[in-house]
Scaffold this motif. Structure first.
Motif, mmCIF file in Angstrom:
data_model
loop_
_atom_site.group_PDB
_atom_site.id
_atom_site.type_symbol
_atom_site.label_atom_id
_atom_site.label_comp_id
_atom_site.label_asym_id
_atom_site.label_seq_id
_atom_site.Cartn_x
_atom_site.Cartn_y
_atom_site.Cartn_z
ATOM 1 N N LEU A 14 0.801 -1.212 0.000
ATOM 2 C CA LEU A 14 0.000 0.000 0.000
ATOM 3 C C LEU A 14 0.837 1.266 0.000
ATOM 4 O O LEU A 14 0.428 2.284 -0.558
ATOM 5 N N ALA A 18 0.465 4.158 -2.633
ATOM 6 C CA ALA A 18 0.246 5.550 -2.243
ATOM 7 C C ALA A 18 1.217 6.477 -2.958
ATOM 8 O O ALA A 18 0.829 7.549 -3.443
ATOM 9 N N VAL A 40 -7.947 5.184 1.250
ATOM 10 C CA VAL A 40 -7.099 3.997 1.288
ATOM 11 C C VAL A 40 -7.912 2.780 1.682
ATOM 12 O O VAL A 40 -8.621 2.788 2.701
ATOM 13 N N ALA A 51 0.305 4.071 4.515
ATOM 14 C CA ALA A 51 -0.005 4.598 3.186
ATOM 15 C C ALA A 51 -0.525 6.028 3.279
ATOM 16 O O ALA A 51 -0.125 6.908 2.499
ATOM 17 N N VAL A 85 -5.261 2.667 -3.402
ATOM 18 C CA VAL A 85 -5.188 4.038 -2.909
ATOM 19 C C VAL A 85 -5.656 4.966 -4.018
ATOM 20 O O VAL A 85 -5.176 4.899 -5.152
#
Length: 386
Positions: A14, A18, A40, A51, A85
């Motif tokens: 993640l 991101a 997220v 993230a 994300v």
């Protein structure tokens, strides 16, 4: 001139997603970002936190606001129940941004919400993201119209893939696991808000002639249960099936209107029926003298209502929308439609825009007939212009 960019990145990592999402969204601005909203979705709350922190670290001087969710929207797509994300970035020279954080504190024999800004004369809307497990969203939003001099609020209730303990809110570099976070938005760059409740009416409108709290005892002078039973028996088989699978009721917001069309009702669920008492229990308070009309919801009615609401909004605002934030119920997506992309694609097509970011919410916030409400199974939009 305002500029907008959005991106959606997926993957088990993640933090990497991101980074990719925020860099892609801001790169397309060709200007510095004033506001970055991000959402997220991930199985591990700690990874969701990391993230979110990574997005905020890469945001520079931009105002940042975001939350965890069970699904996210961006780059013309919806993504549910998997690592993703979504980042929506905006350069907004004609919009003022005032972040706030709301907490709940004991005050005498009740709880008080603290942290809300007084609206300025230039404010056009407030954006609100809420932890529904730790904040009285329903009561706060219902009271907000009067408390904020009619300022519309749009947003959603955050969630996480592990429920209560996995909810995260992000604001201005900080991670918050309770309360609510948001922004006051002012200036000519804010176009407005739109709410699609996704229902269509059945039967005729009727006046509540006896009620107690959220229990309707009589409609148009007769037993509420018998009125409903008579209506359902008169429906064609396909509509009887819709009513059996989930009946709703619309409460008219303006009793002085000559006609009550489907957009004039606040839609709530019928949550119980008592044939012996002749009563119906609904998901909101109702007063004697209010006009109500039963409603049903399915794929076709939800899709048609979203298109209709978007087209009316576009006409009323002169087609000024250039980008939007979208808050769709987590029971829409593939639970209602063939694809997770359904709502975001219709927003893009009917407003003629590309940059749409948002998430699948555990409850959506938006105004109906000039008053703010928490909804379910709706799609709420906050639009901006160039």
């Amino acid at each position: 001139m305002a500029r907008f960019g959005d991106a959606l990145a997926t993957g088990a990592d993640l933090v990497s997603a991101a980074e990719r999402a925020v860099l892609e969204a801001t790169r397309s601005l060709d200007a510095y970002a004033d506001l970055i909203c991000f959402f997220v979705c991930g199985a591990d709350p700690d990874e969701v936190t990391l993230a979110g922190q990574r997005v905020m670290a890469l945001a520079g001087d931009a105002v940042t606001l975001g939350c965890s969710a069970t699904g996210v929207v961006g780059a013309g797509r919806g993504m549910e129940e998997q690592g993703a994300v979504s980042v929506w970035a905006a350069h907004l020279p004609d919009v003022t941004l005032a972040p706030f954080r709301l907490d709940v504190i004991p005050e005498g024999d009740h709880l008080a919400v603290v942290g809300m800004h007084e609206p300025d004369s230039d404010d056009r809307a407030a954006l609100l993201l809420v932890n529904p497990y730790e904040f009285p969203a329903q009561s706060f939003v219902e009271r907000s119209t009067d408390a904020l001099d009619g300022l519309p609020i749009v947003g959603g209730l955050a969630d996480g893939m592990r429920g209560q303990d996995s909810v995260r809110l992000f604001c201005g570099g900080e991670v918050v696991d309770a309360g609510a976070v948001g922004l006051m938005l002012g200036g000519s760059g804010v176009v407005g808000t739109m709410v699609s409740q996704g229902c269509r009416p059945i039967g005729r409108a009727m006046v509540v002639t006896k009620a107690e709290g959220n229990v309707i005892l009589e409609l148009a002078g007769d037993s509420a249960y018998e009125r409903l039973e008579s209506l359902v028996n008169s429906l064609p088989p396909e509509e009887q099936e819709l009513a059996a699978n989930g009946l709703h009721i619309g409460i008219a917001m303006d009793e002085y209107a000559d006609d009550h069309e489907h957009g004039d009702f606040l839609v709530r669920s019928v949550v119980g029926a008592d044939p012996e008492a002749g009563s119906l229990t609904i998901g909101d308070m109702v007063d004697v003298g209010q006009t109500v009309r039963f409603q049903v919801r399915d794929y076709d009615s939800a899709a048609a209502d979203l298109v209709d609401r978007l087209q009316v909004f576009n006409e009323e605002t002169g087609g000024r929308s250039a980008a939007a934030l979208l808050f769709s119920c987590n029971s829409r997506g593939t639970a209602m439609f063939a694809t997770s992309d359904h709502d975001v694609r219709l927003v893009q097509q009917n407003l003629g825009i590309q940059s749409v970011g948002g998430f699948f919410a555990a409850g959506e916030i938006g105004p109906v007939a000039g008053r703010n409400h928490v909804h379910s199974l709706t799609a709420c939009v906050l639009a901006f212009e160039n």
